[in-house]
Motif scaffolding. Structure first.
Motif, short mmCIF file in Angstrom:
data_model
loop_
_atom_site.label_atom_id
_atom_site.label_comp_id
_atom_site.label_asym_id
_atom_site.label_seq_id
_atom_site.Cartn_x
_atom_site.Cartn_y
_atom_site.Cartn_z
N ILE A 269 0.87 -1.18 0.00
CA ILE A 269 0.00 0.00 0.00
C ILE A 269 0.90 1.23 0.00
O ILE A 269 1.82 1.34 0.82
CB ILE A 269 -0.93 0.03 1.23
N ILE A 270 0.62 2.12 -0.92
CA ILE A 270 1.35 3.38 -1.04
C ILE A 270 0.40 4.51 -0.63
O ILE A 270 -0.74 4.55 -1.09
CB ILE A 270 1.82 3.60 -2.49
N LYS A 271 0.90 5.41 0.20
CA LYS A 271 0.14 6.62 0.53
C LYS A 271 0.56 7.71 -0.43
O LYS A 271 1.75 8.00 -0.59
CB LYS A 271 0.41 7.04 1.97
N CYS A 272 -0.42 8.30 -1.08
CA CYS A 272 -0.16 9.35 -2.06
C CYS A 272 -0.20 10.73 -1.41
O CYS A 272 -0.70 10.89 -0.30
CB CYS A 272 -1.21 9.28 -3.18
N SER A 273 0.32 11.73 -2.13
CA SER A 273 0.39 13.08 -1.58
C SER A 273 -0.99 13.68 -1.30
O SER A 273 -1.10 14.60 -0.50
CB SER A 273 1.17 13.99 -2.52
N ASP A 274 -2.04 13.16 -1.95
CA ASP A 274 -3.40 13.66 -1.71
C ASP A 274 -4.11 12.87 -0.61
O ASP A 274 -5.33 12.95 -0.48
CB ASP A 274 -4.21 13.66 -3.00
N GLU A 275 -3.34 12.09 0.17
CA GLU A 275 -3.85 11.32 1.31
C GLU A 275 -4.71 10.12 0.89
O GLU A 275 -5.44 9.56 1.72
CB GLU A 275 -4.64 12.21 2.29
N THR A 276 -4.64 9.70 -0.36
CA THR A 276 -5.32 8.49 -0.81
C THR A 276 -4.32 7.35 -0.81
O THR A 276 -3.11 7.56 -0.63
CB THR A 276 -5.92 8.66 -2.21
N TYR A 277 -4.83 6.13 -1.01
CA TYR A 277 -3.98 4.95 -0.98
C TYR A 277 -4.06 4.19 -2.31
O TYR A 277 -5.11 4.13 -2.93
CB TYR A 277 -4.39 4.01 0.16
N TYR A 278 -2.94 3.63 -2.69
CA TYR A 278 -2.85 2.77 -3.86
C TYR A 278 -2.37 1.40 -3.38
O TYR A 278 -1.38 1.31 -2.65
CB TYR A 278 -1.86 3.33 -4.88
N THR A 279 -3.06 0.35 -3.79
CA THR A 279 -2.69 -1.02 -3.41
C THR A 279 -2.26 -1.77 -4.66
O THR A 279 -2.90 -1.69 -5.70
CB THR A 279 -3.88 -1.74 -2.77
N GLY A 280 -1.15 -2.51 -4.54
CA GLY A 280 -0.65 -3.27 -5.67
C GLY A 280 0.00 -4.57 -5.24
O GLY A 280 0.11 -4.86 -4.05
N VAL A 281 0.43 -5.34 -6.23
CA VAL A 281 1.12 -6.61 -5.99
C VAL A 281 2.33 -6.66 -6.92
O VAL A 281 2.28 -6.16 -8.05
CB VAL A 281 0.18 -7.82 -6.20
N THR A 282 3.42 -7.23 -6.43
CA THR A 282 4.65 -7.29 -7.22
C THR A 282 5.54 -8.41 -6.70
O THR A 282 5.37 -8.89 -5.59
CB THR A 282 5.41 -5.96 -7.16
N SER A 283 6.52 -8.78 -7.51
CA SER A 283 7.53 -9.74 -7.05
C SER A 283 8.83 -9.03 -6.69
O SER A 283 9.75 -9.64 -6.16
CB SER A 283 7.79 -10.80 -8.13
N ASN A 284 8.91 -7.72 -6.97
CA ASN A 284 10.10 -6.94 -6.63
C ASN A 284 9.63 -5.60 -6.05
O ASN A 284 9.43 -4.63 -6.78
CB ASN A 284 10.98 -6.73 -7.86
N LEU A 285 9.49 -5.56 -4.74
CA LEU A 285 8.91 -4.41 -4.06
C LEU A 285 9.75 -3.15 -4.24
O LEU A 285 9.20 -2.08 -4.55
CB LEU A 285 8.73 -4.72 -2.58
N GLU A 286 11.03 -3.25 -4.07
CA GLU A 286 11.90 -2.08 -4.18
C GLU A 286 11.83 -1.46 -5.58
O GLU A 286 11.69 -0.25 -5.74
CB GLU A 286 13.34 -2.47 -3.84
N GLN A 287 11.93 -2.32 -6.58
CA GLN A 287 11.89 -1.83 -7.97
C GLN A 287 10.52 -1.23 -8.31
O GLN A 287 10.44 -0.18 -8.94
CB GLN A 287 12.21 -2.96 -8.93
N ARG A 288 9.45 -1.89 -7.88
CA ARG A 288 8.11 -1.39 -8.20
C ARG A 288 7.87 -0.04 -7.55
O ARG A 288 7.33 0.87 -8.16
CB ARG A 288 7.05 -2.40 -7.75
N PHE A 289 8.26 0.12 -6.27
CA PHE A 289 8.06 1.41 -5.61
C PHE A 289 8.88 2.49 -6.31
O PHE A 289 8.39 3.60 -6.52
CB PHE A 289 8.40 1.35 -4.12
N PHE A 290 10.11 2.18 -6.69
CA PHE A 290 10.94 3.15 -7.41
C PHE A 290 10.25 3.60 -8.70
O PHE A 290 10.25 4.79 -9.04
CB PHE A 290 12.32 2.56 -7.73
N LYS A 291 9.64 2.65 -9.40
CA LYS A 291 8.95 3.00 -10.65
C LYS A 291 7.74 3.89 -10.39
O LYS A 291 7.48 4.83 -11.15
CB LYS A 291 8.55 1.74 -11.42
N HIS A 292 7.00 3.62 -9.32
CA HIS A 292 5.89 4.51 -8.96
C HIS A 292 6.41 5.90 -8.63
O HIS A 292 5.90 6.90 -9.14
CB HIS A 292 5.13 3.96 -7.75
N GLU A 293 7.42 5.96 -7.79
CA GLU A 293 7.96 7.23 -7.31
C GLU A 293 8.58 8.06 -8.43
O GLU A 293 8.48 9.28 -8.44
CB GLU A 293 8.99 6.98 -6.19
#
Length: 95
Positions: A8-32
């Motif tokens: 779960i990622i908290k966005c700057s507008d205080e909403t949440y995004y939920t996802g699934v991945t096999s590489n958490l660090e890489q996926r978060f970097f791509k979102h960011e």
């Protein structure tokens, strides 16, 4: 066994995004970094990774992600804050 993660990622507008991945660090970097231009998170950066859990079964991870995506903001926040006792009551519909 390959690890999978529901996150779960908290966005700057205080909403949440939920996802699934096999590489958490890489996926978060791509979102960011804005790699996914069509993604919900693209216009809501900066982002904060606020929750994740590990799975050895990708099918269970996908099912869990789908379940969490249906939850209210309050229920997601209870999960994020380790307030597991609140989860059953937050699951009840109000009539």
């Amino acid at each position: 066994m390959k690890q999978s993660y529901v996150y779960i990622i908290k966005c700057s507008d205080e909403t949440y995004y939920t996802g699934v991945t096999s590489n958490l660090e890489q996926r978060f970097f791509k979102h960011e970094s804005g790699f996914y231009k069509e993604c919900y998170t693209f216009d809501r950066r900066p982002l904060e990774l606020v929750f994740y859990c590990e799975f050895t079964d990708i099918n269970l991870a996908i099912d869990t992600e789908k379940q969490i995506k249906k939850w209210s903001k309050a229920k997601k926040e209870a999960l994020i804050n380790d307030d597991y006792d609140l989860l059953p009551n937050l699951a009840k519909k109000k009539f």
